[in-house]
Design a protein around this motif. Sequence first.
Motif, PDB file in Angstrom:
ATOM      1  N   SER A   1       1.037  -1.192   0.072  1.00 26.41           N
ATOM      2  CA  SER A   1      -0.147   0.004   0.120  1.00 26.41           C
ATOM      3  C   SER A   1       1.420   1.608  -0.099  1.00 26.41           C
ATOM      4  CB  SER A   1      -0.683   0.002   1.730  1.00 26.41           C
ATOM      5  OG  SER A   1      -1.850  -0.811   1.435  1.00 26.41           O
ATOM      6  N   GLY A   2       2.015   1.471   0.857  1.00 31.93           N
ATOM      7  CA  GLY A   2       2.459   2.647   0.989  1.00 31.93           C
ATOM      8  C   GLY A   2       3.655   2.874  -0.244  1.00 31.93           C
ATOM      9  N   GLU A   3       4.177   1.595  -1.202  1.00 33.38           N
ATOM     10  CA  GLU A   3       4.950   2.055  -2.249  1.00 33.38           C
ATOM     11  C   GLU A   3       4.030   2.967  -3.395  1.00 33.38           C
ATOM     12  OE1 GLU A   3       7.913  -0.765  -5.019  1.00 33.38           O
ATOM     13  OE2 GLU A   3       7.104  -1.773  -2.984  1.00 33.38           O
ATOM     14  N   LEU A   4       2.637   1.820  -3.379  1.00 31.91           N
ATOM     15  CA  LEU A   4       1.574   2.484  -4.440  1.00 31.91           C
ATOM     16  C   LEU A   4       1.328   3.964  -3.904  1.00 31.91           C
ATOM     17  CD1 LEU A   4      -0.479  -0.710  -5.284  1.00 31.91           C
ATOM     18  CD2 LEU A   4       1.753   0.011  -6.938  1.00 31.91           C
ATOM     19  N   ALA A   5       1.129   4.016  -3.095  1.00 33.28           N
ATOM     20  CA  ALA A   5       0.043   5.149  -2.055  1.00 33.28           C
ATOM     21  C   ALA A   5       1.562   6.261  -2.848  1.00 33.28           C
ATOM     22  CB  ALA A   5       0.652   5.347  -0.984  1.00 33.28           C
TER      23      ALA A   5
ATOM     24  N   ARG B   1      -7.374   7.992  14.866  1.00 39.35           N
ATOM     25  CA  ARG B   1      -6.604   8.158  13.675  1.00 39.35           C
ATOM     26  C   ARG B   1      -5.602   7.636  13.630  1.00 39.35           C
ATOM     27  NH1 ARG B   1      -9.272  10.477  17.933  1.00 39.35           N
ATOM     28  NH2 ARG B   1     -10.449  12.821  17.059  1.00 39.35           N
ATOM     29  N   ASN B   2      -4.776   6.893  14.104  1.00 35.35           N
ATOM     30  CA  ASN B   2      -3.872   6.165  13.932  1.00 35.35           C
ATOM     31  C   ASN B   2      -4.225   4.732  13.116  1.00 35.35           C
ATOM     32  OD1 ASN B   2      -2.302   2.770  13.953  1.00 35.35           O
ATOM     33  ND2 ASN B   2      -0.881   4.008  15.028  1.00 35.35           N
ATOM     34  N   GLN B   3      -5.032   3.972  12.864  1.00 32.93           N
ATOM     35  CA  GLN B   3      -6.064   3.258  12.119  1.00 32.93           C
ATOM     36  C   GLN B   3      -6.458   4.365  10.813  1.00 32.93           C
ATOM     37  OE1 GLN B   3      -5.976  -0.106  11.626  1.00 32.93           O
ATOM     38  NE2 GLN B   3      -4.486   1.115  12.626  1.00 32.93           N
ATOM     39  N   ALA B   4      -6.907   5.903  10.222  1.00 36.46           N
ATOM     40  CA  ALA B   4      -7.784   6.385  10.040  1.00 36.46           C
ATOM     41  C   ALA B   4      -6.056   6.643   8.766  1.00 36.46           C
ATOM     42  CB  ALA B   4      -8.052   7.400  10.261  1.00 36.46           C
ATOM     43  N   ILE B   5      -5.073   6.612   9.922  1.00 40.07           N
ATOM     44  CA  ILE B   5      -4.391   6.994   8.765  1.00 40.07           C
ATOM     45  C   ILE B   5      -3.096   6.335   8.329  1.00 40.07           C
ATOM     46  CG2 ILE B   5      -1.679   7.270   8.949  1.00 40.07           C
ATOM     47  CD1 ILE B   5      -2.028   9.263  11.445  1.00 40.07           C
ATOM     48  N   HIS B   6      -3.012   4.621   8.027  1.00 43.55           N
ATOM     49  CA  HIS B   6      -3.321   3.469   7.979  1.00 43.55           C
ATOM     50  C   HIS B   6      -3.975   3.425   7.128  1.00 43.55           C
ATOM     51  CE1 HIS B   6       0.038   2.395   9.592  1.00 43.55           C
ATOM     52  NE2 HIS B   6      -0.073   2.068  10.809  1.00 43.55           N
ATOM     53  N   ASP B   7      -5.448   3.707   7.242  1.00 40.10           N
ATOM     54  CA  ASP B   7      -6.515   3.368   5.750  1.00 40.10           C
ATOM     55  C   ASP B   7      -6.152   4.418   5.334  1.00 40.10           C
ATOM     56  OD1 ASP B   7      -9.142   1.974   5.740  1.00 40.10           O
ATOM     57  OD2 ASP B   7      -9.930   3.652   5.059  1.00 40.10           O
TER      58      ASP B   7
ATOM     59  N   GLU C   1      -5.587   3.684   0.868  1.00 37.53           N
ATOM     60  CA  GLU C   1      -6.666   4.343  -0.065  1.00 37.53           C
ATOM     61  C   GLU C   1      -5.908   5.011  -0.993  1.00 37.53           C
ATOM     62  OE1 GLU C   1      -9.661   6.905   2.085  1.00 37.53           O
ATOM     63  OE2 GLU C   1     -10.701   5.023   2.196  1.00 37.53           O
ATOM     64  N   ALA C   2      -4.962   5.495  -0.650  1.00 36.38           N
ATOM     65  CA  ALA C   2      -4.088   5.953  -1.844  1.00 36.38           C
ATOM     66  C   ALA C   2      -3.497   5.379  -2.674  1.00 36.38           C
ATOM     67  CB  ALA C   2      -3.641   6.936  -1.287  1.00 36.38           C
ATOM     68  N   ALA C   3      -3.254   3.970  -2.549  1.00 36.67           N
ATOM     69  CA  ALA C   3      -2.676   3.396  -3.175  1.00 36.67           C
ATOM     70  C   ALA C   3      -3.291   2.497  -4.443  1.00 36.67           C
ATOM     71  CB  ALA C   3      -2.841   1.962  -2.754  1.00 36.67           C
TER      72      ALA C   3
END
Length: 239
Positions: free
Chosen positions: A111-115, A149-155, A159-161
């Motif tokens: 997710s992070g790489e694609l985001a 809020r932590n989970q919202a960041i990961h989410d 989503e940005a991926a």
Amino acid sequence: MQNPNLNPSVVSPASSQELPPIARQQLHDTVVDHLRRFIVEGVLEPGRKLNERELCETLGISRTPLREALKVLASEGLIDISPNRGASVSKMSEAELRETFELMSGLEAFSGELACERITAAEIAEIKALHYAMLACRAQNDLAGYYSRNQAIHDKINEAARNSALRQTYIAVNRRLQALRFRSNFETPKWDRAIDDHAHMLEALDARDGKRLAAILRQHLLAKRDAVLRIGDTPTTLE
């Protein structure tokens, strides 16, 4: 006021505030959300057999919507339903816990790489706002607020991926781990290390450095796994 007949182990101080009446049209989703939160925050801990009467009294509902909600949570892997023993909160074996966190670490990394390739400046600004709100919760020792809020960041990173197949898999796997991810912050040093990880995540997002963000997210999830394994079966009652 909390019902005096309720088992005090069913409702913790974090969730014992009087719940407002649930509008009928929103009943199903609201009951599912309440029960999911109880599981995530350890109010209903892994392995606990669920008492339908007590849950109905706590939520102010009848057994029909409760049972419908339990079926939803069973489909998510959060509840086990047995024809002879009723419903209980699912509990992972150590092997299953290890394997699921390993899978989640890979999903988060991807997710992070694609985001980093696809995220917008506006989305990064939203994540930064959540980060600062998360820091405020940490300063107040508000674990529930911090965690949401932590989970919202990961989410939002997921989503940005912008990959729908990844999104569906991420949601399904993460639901099974949410209670454990919440629990990993019971260790104060681990909680503070997680905040440092998030600061580094923001730096990687700003730089659009997908490889770095992937590495941070992967290790971040494995550190959560290790914290959960150290905690073991320690009671999850919130302070």
